[in-house]
Write a protein that holds these residues in place. Sequence first.
Motif, PDB file in Angstrom:
ATOM      1  N   ALA A  29       1.008  -1.108  -0.099  1.00  0.00           N
ATOM      2  CA  ALA A  29      -0.128  -0.392   0.044  1.00  0.00           C
ATOM      3  C   ALA A  29       0.693   1.286   0.271  1.00  0.00           C
ATOM      4  O   ALA A  29       1.424   1.300   0.636  1.00  0.00           O
ATOM      5  N   GLY A  30       0.348   2.163  -1.025  1.00  0.00           N
ATOM      6  CA  GLY A  30       1.173   3.286  -1.287  1.00  0.00           C
ATOM      7  C   GLY A  30       2.873   3.712  -1.129  1.00  0.00           C
ATOM      8  O   GLY A  30       2.950   4.695  -1.395  1.00  0.00           O
TER       9      GLY A  30
ATOM     10  N   SER B  21      -1.733  -1.000  -9.411  1.00  0.00           N
ATOM     11  CA  SER B  21      -2.254  -0.941  -8.579  1.00  0.00           C
ATOM     12  C   SER B  21      -3.887  -1.743  -7.690  1.00  0.00           C
ATOM     13  O   SER B  21      -3.441  -1.363  -6.629  1.00  0.00           O
TER      14      SER B  21
ATOM     15  N   GLY C 245      -2.297  -2.257  -4.428  1.00  0.00           N
ATOM     16  CA  GLY C 245      -2.119  -1.240  -3.624  1.00  0.00           C
ATOM     17  C   GLY C 245      -1.403   0.374  -3.636  1.00  0.00           C
ATOM     18  O   GLY C 245      -0.727   1.174  -3.002  1.00  0.00           O
TER      19      GLY C 245
END
Length: 286
Positions: free
Chosen positions: A87-88, A110, A113
């Motif tokens: 994530a991120g 994506s 994440g």
Amino acid sequence: MASVGFLGLGIMGKAMAANLVKAGFDVTVWNRNSEKCAELVALGARQGSTPKDVAASCDITFAMVSDPEAALALCQGPDGVAAGIGAGRGYVDMSTVNDTTSKTIAGLISQAGGRFLEAPVSGTKKPAEDGTLIILAAGDQSLYNDVKPAFEVMGKMSPYLGDVGQGANMKLVVNMMMGGMLSIFSEGMSLGQKAGLDGRQILDIVDAGAMSNPMFKGKGAMLLNENYTTSFPLKHMQKDMRLAVALGDQLEQPLPTAAIANEAFKQAIKAGFAEEDIAAVYKVIK
């Protein structure tokens, strides 16, 4: 920007990663042939074991590989970037691919994440070493803002071009023009010298007029010296020409000049000049 990864240490990637290390970035490198990492480790970089490992341990990971197949392979599988991104974190692919490949990679990142930016570059070995590349970025705008400091180390210009696919398209347009110019330049140089003109004088006259440009100056010297030391491998230019002609098919845009130039580069590959510089197209034309 805390930590960055760099995947792919070929002619371009090695120089770009070295500039990041020298500028004080905390860099972890990976290359398919791990021997190429030694030079960067000596400069102060760390060595990662897999693309997954690098993507998992760095805030932002850059990649610079040779073609769409290699770019896709880097992301997929248990040891790929998508498996590690989480994530991120950000992934910036600076390889030259077509828009379809870029969108596929964007999807993989994506889904995992992560944030994705495509950022192919215009420029060859020397601009990579000098940090004067033109970086064609498109995709996640927050990631673009985050990587701007790194782009400023690697390049002299890094416009934001919008959605994923537009960086790839801009790169193909630019390289298609370059391939076409190099093809007609080789024909002119060849014709002139066969007519008894002095090659150096042809270059000086072209350089004094409206057609003056850095490529004719640099490649012209290579032709006259018959020195084709590679700064941009000919096989990669043919790949870009092929992808540009395919984009023309997709958009119903006739590209007669580009299509013919592409054939000259294909001839040069067939003649055994794939690994030489793009200027070696002259050898099949003369």
